[in-house]
Structure formats: structure tokens, C-alpha cells
Design an enzyme around this catalytic site. Structure first.
Site, PDB file in Angstrom:
ATOM      1  N   ASP A   1       0.821  -1.213   0.000  1.00  9.93           N
ATOM      2  CA  ASP A   1       0.000   0.000   0.000  1.00  9.93           C
ATOM      3  C   ASP A   1       0.852   1.259   0.000  1.00  9.93           C
ATOM      4  OD1 ASP A   1      -2.140  -1.679   0.063  1.00  9.93           O
ATOM      5  OD2 ASP A   1      -3.120  -0.753   1.771  1.00  9.93           O
TER       6      ASP A   1
ATOM      7  N   SER B   1      -5.141   5.469   5.604  1.00 16.83           N
ATOM      8  CA  SER B   1      -4.138   4.503   6.019  1.00 16.83           C
ATOM      9  C   SER B   1      -4.151   4.324   7.520  1.00 16.83           C
ATOM     10  CB  SER B   1      -2.758   4.982   5.566  1.00 16.83           C
ATOM     11  OG  SER B   1      -1.730   4.268   6.210  1.00 16.83           O
TER      12      SER B   1
ATOM     13  N   CYS C   1       5.382  -2.458   7.958  1.00 19.82           N
ATOM     14  CA  CYS C   1       5.807  -1.150   8.466  1.00 19.82           C
ATOM     15  C   CYS C   1       5.622  -1.044   9.983  1.00 19.82           C
ATOM     16  CB  CYS C   1       5.062  -0.041   7.749  1.00 19.82           C
ATOM     17  SG  CYS C   1       5.553   0.117   6.010  1.00 19.82           S
TER      18      CYS C   1
ATOM     19  N   GLU D   1      -6.812   3.922  -0.208  1.00 20.68           N
ATOM     20  CA  GLU D   1      -6.307   4.310   1.108  1.00 20.68           C
ATOM     21  C   GLU D   1      -5.437   5.546   0.905  1.00 20.68           C
ATOM     22  OE1 GLU D   1      -5.009   1.105   3.980  1.00 20.68           O
ATOM     23  OE2 GLU D   1      -3.081   1.966   3.447  1.00 20.68           O
TER      24      GLU D   1
ATOM     25  N   CYS E   1       1.825  -8.042   4.428  1.00 28.27           N
ATOM     26  CA  CYS E   1       1.389  -6.646   4.482  1.00 28.27           C
ATOM     27  C   CYS E   1      -0.059  -6.447   4.037  1.00 28.27           C
ATOM     28  CB  CYS E   1       2.312  -5.787   3.618  1.00 28.27           C
ATOM     29  SG  CYS E   1       3.993  -5.710   4.283  1.00 28.27           S
ATOM     30  N   ASP E   2      -0.651  -5.408   4.608  1.00 28.55           N
ATOM     31  CA  ASP E   2      -1.899  -4.817   4.161  1.00 28.55           C
ATOM     32  C   ASP E   2      -3.006  -5.843   3.927  1.00 28.55           C
ATOM     33  OD1 ASP E   2      -0.947  -2.092   4.272  1.00 28.55           O
ATOM     34  OD2 ASP E   2       0.399  -2.678   2.667  1.00 28.55           O
ATOM     35  N   LYS E   3      -3.404  -6.115   2.678  1.00 25.40           N
ATOM     36  CA  LYS E   3      -4.596  -6.930   2.436  1.00 25.40           C
ATOM     37  C   LYS E   3      -4.343  -8.421   2.531  1.00 25.40           C
ATOM     38  CE  LYS E   3      -6.240  -2.989   1.912  1.00 25.40           C
ATOM     39  NZ  LYS E   3      -4.964  -2.370   2.287  1.00 25.40           N
TER      40      LYS E   3
END
Length: 551
Positions: free
Chosen positions: A78, A467, A191, A441, A119-121
Site C-alpha cells: 500500500d 491509512s 511497516c 487508502e 502486508c496490508d490486504k
């Protein structure tokens, strides 16, 4: 075992022949077949180390008497997709990932899964498909990145995004920003703050679908490899005992996860994803239920962007198990819920590490209610979401003047060119699940405002998302979205928008007669779509039910 439909009997000789072509022994085909989903790629920093973790999982499966079968999955970063057309594909990837794992698991009749996301999704997709398939399943993520150091202070990706705003405001040089970008992300991993990836890894652990400490052990620590091996062993125990994902992901487990989410102030994206995961699990979860849990759960932890600490500090404080112990001692968790290792939540609890102060006691919280807040009103009758723990006290109740933009790019340009002033409410619309499409996002606009020192005097409202790294009054997920005829599509420059995070309200202060006239004139922008975005826009549902695509 499901795999016997593919490996047993004389009529399955062709199937066995193909498996033997891949190098499998006869005895391996008689063991449980475990899919090991490897999200490794060379683009996403949270995924660079997943090849090593996947190998460790396979060792764990093999040592416990199973046959691991590795296959790949995609991932979107992202942070890299932010601020341009690429972000339209991020939420879409959640559905593609879940569907592709379903295809591989069902086509090859696998007995269980160990999913290795990052990460993310990827984490919500892993939990969605685990619930959908209801196989014995374990999640073991990449682990968080360590924070960087710059000028003696801990920094992360959000610091760089906010640096862009500082350059625009003339308070940081481009040379300094370049030096910062070289230091902010020093290791692989998701992150470093309580952004979406780490928030969702916490939810996987809180739901009981990942081993203790899976959410907080940093990516570069050797303990992460040992966790991966134990995850491989754990799935074999689940297979042997016939324990499937939906037996773990119960209504009680979701209530526990939400309580932990509110106590730690997770990303607002957890709302979107938990709704979708619950739908797959057959659990009745609503925004109202989330708000009820938030209302009775104190905010005990503040990690970047809500605070100065990072995920490694939570690990050092005892991890999620320590936060759960504080909540359980206050009667806020159901400790009888089951987990993948066969233990109850009660058996996972541990006291916070002595000498650490990251996890506050119940009698001295950051806030008496949770880190996320659901807002409703005429501007969002179906709901909107804000990360309240990252909003300063002065901006928790606000009335401002709307400045309206039909895309993130237009809003970002206005912010960086100095067209947004104190007292404004930046409205970014046609960025919802259908209207984007993909519900982008938007860390860029929020970080720019923070870097320019406007996050304590300017609010943002969108039918898109913000985010997990966003700070300030960033109100997202406004539903219905503009493209679906929501009131946000009728807002005009100069209108008054007011919200109250204490009362949970979000309203447009315009007379009904004027709104009816605007609706007669409403002409939404046309977008020419193709490929996966066209398909997604035609299928996706409202953000208030998780932006799901399968009904």
C-alpha cells in the site's frame, strides 16, 4: 482426510502419477497434504523474508508427519501504491488473494493450510479464506519492521509521508527529506507502527488463528523462524484433532478481537476487514456492535501514528498476551475461547514485562473508550469510521467549511499548494468501493496536513479509506458512498460539516429543500473501467458491510 479423494484407490493412479512427477514419495502421499501459501515477492518489503518463513513452516509440517505443498499468492504494498492509480488495486487484491487460495485448496483437496502473509490486504484475505474453506488453518505473518533512527528519534514510513508536507510548508529541505527516506525503513517486515498490516496481524492472533507473539515478534528476529516451525506443527495437530477455522473464529473470538483492537487503537481498516471476515465465518457483526464494544473498552496502548512507540515496544512489553491479561483481569475478555494450539485464551495470558509502561493499567487509560469510533448522521447514515486515538482533543468535536474534491489527486494538489486553511473540512469523494473503484487508502493527504501543522485545525472526510498510518481527524468509509447516491456526493464548497466524536455524529448542515434541488442536478463523474476494476465495481458491496464481493 480430504486429500484421500485425490490420492487413494486404483482409480486415482493418474493423480498419484502427477504428484510423483513433482517428486513426492508414496508414503508422502499417504500423509495429510498441507498447503503452505507463500506470499514472497521482491517488491513488498514485508514479503522479502517470507521464503525463509515458508521453508520453516514446511519443516514443521514434515516433522509432525505431514506433507507440505507450497504455492504462491500475490501482494500489494500500500505504501508504494499510495497516491496514484495503483491504490485502486489494493482492496481488490484482498478478494483476488482469497479466491486464488480457495481455488488451489479446493482443486487439490488439501487437508489443511498454513498461510504466510505479510502486508496490508494479505492478512485479512488469509482470514477470509480460512473461514470460507473451514479447514484446519494457521496464520503466521511476516512480523513488523524495526523503526529507523533519524536525528536521534525513532522514525517510520509515516514520518517520510509527513516530511513531504513539511517540504511543501517550507519547514524541511528536500535534502533532509532524502536523508530521512534512507533511514525510515531499515529492515524487512510490515511497516513498524500500528498500521493496517500490523493491526490485522494482531487481529489474527486475537482471533486465535495465529500462535502467541505472532503479531509482535519483529521480522528480523530468529524467534520468527521458530514461530513458523511451530505453526507447521500446529496445523498438523489441528488436522489430527479435526479442529477447523470456524471452530476457532466464533462470535466470542470476534468480540475478543474487537476488544483488543479498541484497547490498542488499531487501524480504521480493521473495521472493514473484520466485517468481511465475520461474513465468511457466518458471524453476525455490525458497525453498531463494534461501537458498543469500543464504548466499554479503554484505550490502553498508543503506538505510531497515535503515539511515539512502535511494534517492537509492544513485543518488549509482553506482546498481545500481556495486553490481553490486563483486559482479562478487568473482565473485558472471554478467556474460555479456543485457539489453534488447543489452549484457551486464559492459557495465553502473561503479565506485562516489568519496567515497561507501554500498556497502561485499566485505572489509568489513555482514554475511557476505544481507539476507533463509528460515526453516523445525515452524511453517513450507514456509518463512517475514525481512529479516535490519533485525533487530538481539540479536534474531537468540530464544525468547519467544506472544500470538495472528486479525487485524491485533486485534494492532494490543493493541500500541497496551500489552498487548505484552518477551519476547513476536506471532502474527498468518488473514492469508495464502487466509485474509486477500490476504495483507495489515502495516507498522502493526511500526512501532508500533519507535516504542514494543520492536523489540529483541518478535518478530512471521505467515502474512501485512510491509512493505518494516518493521524488527525481523518473520517473514512462514509456510507453510502457518493457513487451509490450517498449524501457526500451532494456536498458543495462552503457547506458546513460538523462532527462529534463523543456522541458519534457526522452531519452536513444544509436545508433539506436545498439537498433535494442538488439531487435533481446530481451528475456523477463517468469513469471508463476495464479489466479487474470493472469486474470489481460491478460486484462490490457497501463499506458498511466490509466491501465484500461474494454477497
Amino acid at each position: 482426510m480430504k486429500s484421500r479423494q485425490m490420492t487413494q484407490g486404483y482409480e486415482r493412479a493418474p493423480h498419484r502419477s502427477l504428484l510423483k512427477a513433482s517428486g513426492f514419495l508414496e508414503e508422502e502421499l499417504n500423509q495429510p497434504l498441507v498447503g503452505v501459501v507463500n506470499f514472497f515477492n521482491e517488491i513488498v518489503p514485508g514479503h522479502i523474508g517470507l521464503g525463509t518463513l515458508t521453508d520453516a513452516v514446511k519443516q514443521g509440517v514434515s516433522s509432525a508427519g505431514g506433507t507440505p505443498l507450497e504455492f504462491p499468492a500475490i501482494a500489494v504494498c500500500d505504501g508504494m501504491a499510495m497516491g496514484h492509480e495503483g491504490m485502486k488495486y489494493s482492496l481488490v487484491s484482498r478478494e483476488v488473494i482469497a479466491d486464488s487460495i480457495e481455488i488451489m485448496a479446493m482443486a487439490h483437496q488439501l487437508d489443511g493450510l498454513v498461510i504466510v502473509p505479510g502486508c496490508d490486504k494479505t492478512v485479512p484475505a488469509a482470514l477470509m479464506v480460512a473461514a470460507r474453506l473451514d479447514l484446519p488453518t494457521v496464520i503466521i505473518g511476516s512480523g513488523p519492521m524495526l523503526p529507523g533512527k533519524f536525528n536521534g528519534k525513532a522514525v517510520d514510513l509515516t514520518t517520510v509521508f509527513e516530511g513531504v508536507g513539511k517540504v511543501a510548508a517550507g519547514t524541511m529541505s528536500e535534502m533532509t527529506l532524502n536523508a530521512l527516506e534512507n533511514e525510515a525503513c531499515p529492515t524487512c517486515g510490515s511497516c513498524a507502527g500500528m498500521f493496517t498490516a500490523n493491526s490485522m496481524s494482531c487481529m489474527a492472533e486475537a482471533l486465535g488463528m495465529a500462535l502467541p507473539d505472532s503479531a509482535t515478534v519483529p521480522a528480523v528476529y530468529s524467534e520468527r523462524i521458530r514461530l513458523a516451525k511451530r505453526s507447521g506443527k500446529a496445523v498438523m495437530k489441528l488436522i489430527q484433532e479435526g479442529v477447523t477455522a470456524k471452530q476457532i473464529m466464533t462470535e466470542t473470538a470476534f468480540e475478543n478481537a474487537l476488544t483488543i483492537d479498541m484497547a490498542m487503537g488499531g487501524s480504521s481498516n480493521t473495521v472493514l476487514h473484520l466485517l468481511a471476515i465475520a461474513k465468511e465465518a457466518g458471524v453476525d457483526l455490525t458497525l453498531d456492535k463494534m461501537d458498543q464494544i469500543s464504548g466499554k473498552t479503554p484505550n490502553l496502548v498508543r503506538i505510531s501514528p497515535a503515539g511515539e512507540a512502535h511494534m517492537v515496544a509492544l513485543h518488549e512489553a509482553g506482546g498481545l498476551s500481556a495486553l490481553m491479561k490486563v483486559l482479562a483481569d478487568g473482565g473485558l475478555l472471554n478467556t474460555t475461547a479456543n485457539t489453534i494450539e488447543g489452549a484457551t485464551v486464559k492459557e495465553r495470558l502473561r503479565a506485562p514485562t516489568a519496567g515497561t509502561n507501554l500498556i497502561r493499567p485499566l485505572d489509568n487509560p489513555w482514554d475511557q473508550s476505544g481507539g476507533l469510533k463509528i460515526l453516523k448522521g445525515n452524511l453517513a447514515p450507514d456509518g463512517a469510521v475514525v481512529k479516535r486515538s490519533a485525533v487530538c482533543e481539540a479536534m474531537r468535536q468540530f464544525s468547519g467549511t467544506a472544500k470538495v474534491f472528486n479525487s485524491e489527486e485533486l485534494a492532494s494538489s490543493a493541500i500541497l499548494s496551500g489552498k487548505i486553511q484552518s477551519g476547513d473540512v476536506v471532502v474527498i469523494r468518488y473514492e469508495g468501493p464502487k466509485g474509486g473503484p477500490g476504495m483507495r487508502e489515502m495516507l498522502g493527504p493526511t500526512a501532508s496536513l500533519s507535516g504542514m501543522g494543520l492536523d489540529a485545525s483541518v478535518a478530512l472526510v471521505t467515502d474512501g479509506r485512510f491509512s493505518g498510518g494516518s493521524r488527525g481527524p481523518a473520517i473514512g468509509h462514509v456510507a453510502p458512498e457518493a457513487a451509490a447516491g450517498g449524501l457526500i456526493g451532494l456536498v458543495e464548497d462552503g457547506d458546513v460539516i460538523e462532527y462529534n466524536l463523543y456522541e458519534g455524529t457526522l452531519n452536513l448542515v444544509v436545508e433539506e429543500a436545498m439537498l433535494q434541488e442538488r439531487r435533481r442536478r446530481w451528475n456523477p463523474p463517468e469513469k471508463i473501467l476495464k479489466g479487474v476494476l470493472k469486474k470489481y465495481a460491478s460486484q462490490v458491496a457497501c463499506a458498511s458491510i466490509g466491501a465484500i464481493t461474494n454477497g
